[in-house]
Design a protein around this motif. Structure first.
Motif, PDB file in Angstrom:
ATOM      1  N   VAL A   5       0.744  -1.241   0.022  1.00 24.80           N
ATOM      2  CA  VAL A   5       0.014   0.023   0.093  1.00 24.80           C
ATOM      3  C   VAL A   5       0.911   1.314   0.011  1.00 24.80           C
ATOM      4  CG1 VAL A   5      -0.350  -0.173   2.347  1.00 24.80           C
ATOM      5  CG2 VAL A   5      -1.881   1.018   1.177  1.00 24.80           C
ATOM      6  N   VAL A   6       0.773   2.119  -0.848  1.00 27.95           N
ATOM      7  CA  VAL A   6       1.590   3.462  -1.001  1.00 27.95           C
ATOM      8  C   VAL A   6       0.410   4.620  -0.834  1.00 27.95           C
ATOM      9  CG1 VAL A   6       2.636   4.579  -2.865  1.00 27.95           C
ATOM     10  CG2 VAL A   6       2.799   2.291  -2.779  1.00 27.95           C
ATOM     11  N   ALA A   7       0.843   5.591   0.128  1.00 23.41           N
ATOM     12  CA  ALA A   7       0.356   6.824   0.451  1.00 23.41           C
ATOM     13  C   ALA A   7       1.330   7.889   0.590  1.00 23.41           C
ATOM     14  CB  ALA A   7      -0.537   6.687   1.632  1.00 23.41           C
ATOM     15  N   GLY A   8       1.106   9.017   0.109  1.00 26.26           N
ATOM     16  CA  GLY A   8       2.067   9.995   0.230  1.00 26.26           C
ATOM     17  C   GLY A   8       1.481  11.437   0.835  1.00 26.26           C
ATOM     18  N   GLU A   9       0.428  11.723   1.233  1.00 29.70           N
ATOM     19  CA  GLU A   9       0.036  12.688   1.905  1.00 29.70           C
ATOM     20  C   GLU A   9      -0.899  12.281   3.169  1.00 29.70           C
ATOM     21  OE1 GLU A   9      -0.990  15.799  -1.457  1.00 29.70           O
ATOM     22  OE2 GLU A   9      -2.278  14.130  -1.548  1.00 29.70           O
ATOM     23  N   ALA A  10      -0.968  13.338   4.188  1.00 31.11           N
ATOM     24  CA  ALA A  10      -1.771  13.087   5.294  1.00 31.11           C
ATOM     25  C   ALA A  10      -2.984  12.437   5.215  1.00 31.11           C
ATOM     26  CB  ALA A  10      -1.847  14.361   6.268  1.00 31.11           C
ATOM     27  N   SER A  11      -4.050  13.053   4.133  1.00 24.96           N
ATOM     28  CA  SER A  11      -5.115  12.311   3.937  1.00 24.96           C
ATOM     29  C   SER A  11      -5.185  10.932   3.535  1.00 24.96           C
ATOM     30  CB  SER A  11      -5.983  13.228   2.961  1.00 24.96           C
ATOM     31  OG  SER A  11      -5.113  13.368   1.844  1.00 24.96           O
ATOM     32  N   GLY A  12      -4.105  10.775   2.628  1.00 33.53           N
ATOM     33  CA  GLY A  12      -3.947   9.346   2.201  1.00 33.53           C
ATOM     34  C   GLY A  12      -3.444   8.385   3.324  1.00 33.53           C
ATOM     35  N   ASP A  13      -2.705   9.009   4.463  1.00 33.61           N
ATOM     36  CA  ASP A  13      -2.297   8.125   5.253  1.00 33.61           C
ATOM     37  C   ASP A  13      -3.391   7.768   6.198  1.00 33.61           C
ATOM     38  OD1 ASP A  13      -0.235   6.908   7.144  1.00 33.61           O
ATOM     39  OD2 ASP A  13      -0.409   8.636   8.496  1.00 33.61           O
ATOM     40  N   LYS A  14      -4.468   8.737   6.232  1.00 26.61           N
ATOM     41  CA  LYS A  14      -5.685   8.476   7.018  1.00 26.61           C
ATOM     42  C   LYS A  14      -6.353   7.359   6.323  1.00 26.61           C
ATOM     43  CE  LYS A  14      -9.739  10.868   8.680  1.00 26.61           C
ATOM     44  NZ  LYS A  14     -10.374  12.331   8.756  1.00 26.61           N
ATOM     45  N   LEU A  15      -6.552   7.517   5.168  1.00 26.32           N
ATOM     46  CA  LEU A  15      -7.374   6.514   4.437  1.00 26.32           C
ATOM     47  C   LEU A  15      -6.815   5.200   4.592  1.00 26.32           C
ATOM     48  CD1 LEU A  15      -8.348   8.405   0.887  1.00 26.32           C
ATOM     49  CD2 LEU A  15      -9.838   7.870   3.097  1.00 26.32           C
ATOM     50  N   GLY A  16      -5.503   5.126   4.366  1.00 30.30           N
ATOM     51  CA  GLY A  16      -4.619   3.996   4.406  1.00 30.30           C
ATOM     52  C   GLY A  16      -4.796   3.294   5.559  1.00 30.30           C
ATOM     53  N   ALA A  17      -4.708   3.978   6.681  1.00 29.03           N
ATOM     54  CA  ALA A  17      -4.710   3.256   7.873  1.00 29.03           C
ATOM     55  C   ALA A  17      -6.072   2.656   8.100  1.00 29.03           C
ATOM     56  CB  ALA A  17      -4.598   4.319   9.200  1.00 29.03           C
ATOM     57  N   ALA A  18      -7.235   3.361   7.811  1.00 34.59           N
ATOM     58  CA  ALA A  18      -8.761   2.838   7.846  1.00 34.59           C
ATOM     59  C   ALA A  18      -8.824   1.651   7.222  1.00 34.59           C
ATOM     60  CB  ALA A  18      -9.452   3.817   7.508  1.00 34.59           C
ATOM     61  N   LEU A  19      -8.224   1.601   5.964  1.00 35.21           N
ATOM     62  CA  LEU A  19      -8.265   0.535   4.873  1.00 35.21           C
ATOM     63  C   LEU A  19      -7.545  -0.679   5.733  1.00 35.21           C
ATOM     64  CD1 LEU A  19      -8.623  -1.110   2.140  1.00 35.21           C
ATOM     65  CD2 LEU A  19      -6.454   0.107   1.506  1.00 35.21           C
ATOM     66  N   MET A  20      -6.290  -0.384   6.194  1.00 30.07           N
ATOM     67  CA  MET A  20      -5.526  -1.631   6.709  1.00 30.07           C
ATOM     68  C   MET A  20      -6.237  -2.247   7.871  1.00 30.07           C
ATOM     69  SD  MET A  20      -1.762   0.258   6.762  1.00 30.07           S
ATOM     70  CE  MET A  20      -0.899  -0.798   7.348  1.00 30.07           C
ATOM     71  N   SER A  21      -6.901  -1.415   8.747  1.00 30.12           N
ATOM     72  CA  SER A  21      -7.732  -1.833   9.928  1.00 30.12           C
ATOM     73  C   SER A  21      -8.857  -2.641   9.542  1.00 30.12           C
ATOM     74  CB  SER A  21      -8.244  -0.567  10.733  1.00 30.12           C
ATOM     75  OG  SER A  21      -9.101  -1.211  11.755  1.00 30.12           O
ATOM     76  N   GLY A  22      -9.454  -2.226   8.474  1.00 36.18           N
ATOM     77  CA  GLY A  22     -10.528  -3.246   7.972  1.00 36.18           C
ATOM     78  C   GLY A  22     -10.217  -4.645   7.145  1.00 36.18           C
ATOM     79  N   LEU A  23      -8.866  -4.577   6.596  1.00 34.29           N
ATOM     80  CA  LEU A  23      -8.170  -5.777   6.010  1.00 34.29           C
ATOM     81  C   LEU A  23      -7.990  -6.624   7.236  1.00 34.29           C
ATOM     82  CD1 LEU A  23      -6.050  -4.006   3.034  1.00 34.29           C
ATOM     83  CD2 LEU A  23      -8.066  -5.817   3.069  1.00 34.29           C
ATOM     84  N   ARG A  24      -7.358  -6.130   8.134  1.00 32.97           N
ATOM     85  CA  ARG A  24      -7.035  -7.017   9.345  1.00 32.97           C
ATOM     86  C   ARG A  24      -8.282  -7.582  10.030  1.00 32.97           C
ATOM     87  NH1 ARG A  24      -5.403  -4.778  13.563  1.00 32.97           N
ATOM     88  NH2 ARG A  24      -5.257  -2.639  13.080  1.00 32.97           N
ATOM     89  N   LEU A  25      -9.382  -6.828  10.171  1.00 36.62           N
ATOM     90  CA  LEU A  25     -10.626  -7.506  10.611  1.00 36.62           C
ATOM     91  C   LEU A  25     -11.068  -8.461   9.742  1.00 36.62           C
ATOM     92  CD1 LEU A  25     -12.888  -6.960  12.649  1.00 36.62           C
ATOM     93  CD2 LEU A  25     -13.982  -5.372  11.105  1.00 36.62           C
ATOM     94  N   HIS A  26     -11.170  -8.484   8.363  1.00 33.40           N
ATOM     95  CA  HIS A  26     -11.763  -9.238   7.527  1.00 33.40           C
ATOM     96  C   HIS A  26     -10.778 -10.347   6.712  1.00 33.40           C
ATOM     97  CE1 HIS A  26     -15.877  -7.761   7.573  1.00 33.40           C
ATOM     98  NE2 HIS A  26     -15.147  -6.563   7.500  1.00 33.40           N
ATOM     99  N   ALA A  27      -9.496 -10.135   6.923  1.00 26.81           N
ATOM    100  CA  ALA A  27      -8.514 -11.328   6.286  1.00 26.81           C
ATOM    101  C   ALA A  27      -7.155 -11.239   7.548  1.00 26.81           C
ATOM    102  CB  ALA A  27      -7.774 -10.624   5.192  1.00 26.81           C
ATOM    103  N   PRO A  28      -7.661 -12.012   8.504  1.00 24.45           N
ATOM    104  CA  PRO A  28      -6.636 -12.307   9.578  1.00 24.45           C
ATOM    105  C   PRO A  28      -5.409 -12.806   9.076  1.00 24.45           C
ATOM    106  CG  PRO A  28      -8.941 -13.097  10.199  1.00 24.45           C
ATOM    107  CD  PRO A  28      -8.840 -12.669   8.599  1.00 24.45           C
ATOM    108  N   GLY A  29      -4.355 -12.365   9.397  1.00 22.87           N
ATOM    109  CA  GLY A  29      -2.922 -12.710   8.925  1.00 22.87           C
ATOM    110  C   GLY A  29      -2.541 -11.898   7.849  1.00 22.87           C
ATOM    111  N   VAL A  30      -3.299 -11.075   7.412  1.00 23.87           N
ATOM    112  CA  VAL A  30      -2.733 -10.202   6.315  1.00 23.87           C
ATOM    113  C   VAL A  30      -1.464  -9.315   6.727  1.00 23.87           C
ATOM    114  CG1 VAL A  30      -4.245  -7.889   7.042  1.00 23.87           C
ATOM    115  CG2 VAL A  30      -3.305  -8.217   4.692  1.00 23.87           C
ATOM    116  N   THR A  31      -0.265  -9.400   5.757  1.00 25.38           N
ATOM    117  CA  THR A  31       0.579  -8.577   6.156  1.00 25.38           C
ATOM    118  C   THR A  31       0.889  -7.415   5.156  1.00 25.38           C
ATOM    119  OG1 THR A  31       2.272  -9.803   4.629  1.00 25.38           O
ATOM    120  CG2 THR A  31       1.993 -10.553   6.954  1.00 25.38           C
ATOM    121  N   PHE A  32       1.562  -6.249   5.622  1.00 27.00           N
ATOM    122  CA  PHE A  32       1.499  -5.116   4.991  1.00 27.00           C
ATOM    123  C   PHE A  32       2.940  -4.471   4.560  1.00 27.00           C
ATOM    124  CE2 PHE A  32      -2.362  -4.784   7.393  1.00 27.00           C
ATOM    125  CZ  PHE A  32      -3.297  -4.798   6.285  1.00 27.00           C
TER     126      PHE A  32
END
Length: 387
Positions: A5-32
């Motif tokens: 996952v690639v983000a380059g701005e504060a707004s993207g970092d916020k979106l990316g963190a929420a996406l990662m949290s969602g992926l960990r919830l629905h895909a246990p064992g996911v790595t980033f």
């Protein structure tokens, strides 16, 4: 499951963190792996390099850093190819992310997802077809965007806008804010001239005249001006010459809670164009949009623009209840009159703001989780995809 996952701005970092949290919830064992800021690092990302190195805006700035950016694009693409993830997710910042995806697609069949659809509905519609050459799926923040992406050949999922999960001030916060600044029950107007030096310099003289006219018409009206840290000195110097001085609110000193309280406490706002319209909608504060630019930008944008409004509340609610004064129309008299009209009759705009938030996903699954589910579904449907 492996995600790059690639983000380059504060707004993207916020979106990316929420996406990662969602992926960990629905895909246990996911790595980033990838590039991100403090929020994404907090969700378990080991960033390839500092996100700030690619957070560059403006043609001049990009040209001055061109060689360094090109090297980082190549480095990132090579890292993706070496990692062999199940999916590459690039978040906003198309000048960087889409170039990385292009290099990755040229040398692999790694699935590519771009988070935040480009505004092809507003200008330069040809961007969608260019994206489709190396992007498989788009995650859109606005509900009317998927048809534009799908017409170009990409899957597109509306996942909701992060504004619907952002914190808002409570009534107790509003009461405390009004008491702190001696506003009491007086009507309150927010002045929001933007965060970039160029736009603030252009709008402040207009805002000064708007405030003077409003004060003459409504002597009871109070004014608050939240200021971005990078333009604080510019704003404070300009305010010294204003005949009516607003309360200057510096969120870096008083805390972000003070800004949220100011937004919720206000009866109306005069705001520069941008996502601030959605922040005001979330706070339930009616608004007037005012924005000016230099002569050349007026000519170029005027010829390229494909829509009759630039305000997201108008676009999402499919109304035109938020008054706009853009470019040559950004004049103190009509802006002040529009503010007075809203103070007298705010209900139509309040209804449009509520509809906007509903259409942006308020009350449903958080956007980060919806984005995660869309990525996972895309992988399942993609031949050879694994979860």
């Amino acid at each position: 499951m492996r995600v790059f996952v690639v983000a380059g701005e504060a707004s993207g970092d916020k979106l990316g963190a929420a996406l990662m949290s969602g992926l960990r919830l629905h895909a246990p064992g996911v790595t980033f792996e990838g590039i991100g800021g403090d929020r994404m690092i907090g969700e378990g990302l080991h960033s390839l390099f500092l996100m700030d190195e690619i957070s560059i805006m403006g043609i001049t700035e990009i040209l001055s850093k061109y060689r360094a950016l090109k090297a980082r694009i190549r480095q990132t693409a090579d890292a993706v190819l070496a990692a062999k993830p199940d999916v590459l997710v690039t978040i906003d910042l198309p000048e960087f992310g889409l170039r990385v995806a292009k290099l990755v697609k040229e040398r692999s069949d790694i699935r590519t997802v771009h988070y935040v659809a480009p505004t092809v509905w507003a200008w330069r519609p040809g961007r969608a077809k260019k994206m489709a050459r190396h992007i498989d799926q788009v995650l859109a923040l606005l509900p009317f965007e998927p048809p534009y992406m799908e017409a170009a050949g990409m899957r597109c999922d509306f996942v909701g806008h992060p504004v619907v999960t952002d914190p808002v001030a409570s009534q107790a916060d509003v009461t405390a804010f009004r008491a702190q600044f001696g506003i009491g029950n007086a009507p309150l107007a927010l002045i929001l001239p933007g965060s970039r030096r160029s736009e603030v310099s252009r709008l402040l003289p207009i805002c000064s005249e708007v405030v003077a006219r409003l004060h003459a018409a409504r002597p009871d009206l109070r004014f608050v001006l939240p200021v971005a840290p990078n333009v604080a000195s510019l704003v404070e110097a300009a305010i010294d010459t204003w005949p009516v001085k607003p309360v200057i609110l510096n969120p870096t000193q008083e805390g972000m809670a003070s800004k949220l309280a100011a937004f919720a406490a206000a009866d109306v706002a005069v705001a520069a164009s941008g996502t601030v319209s959605l922040e005001l909608a979330a706070a339930g504060t009616p608004m007037v949009i005012a924005y000016d630019m230099n002569w050349l930008s007026r000519q170029i944008i005027g010829r390229l623009l494909l829509v009759d409004t630039v305000t997201l509340v108008n676009l999402v609610s499919e109304t035109r209840v938020v008054p706009e004064f853009i470019g040559a129309h950004c004049l103190p008299d009509p802006i002040a009159q529009a503010v007075l009209n809203i103070l007298d009759a705010p209900d139509t705009q309040v209804a449009a703001m509520a509809l906007t938030l509903q259409r942006l996903g308020q009350g449903g699954l958080p956007p980060g989780e919806r984005a995660a589910l869309a990525v996972l579904d895309g992988l399942k449907r993609n031949e050879g995809g694994t979860v």
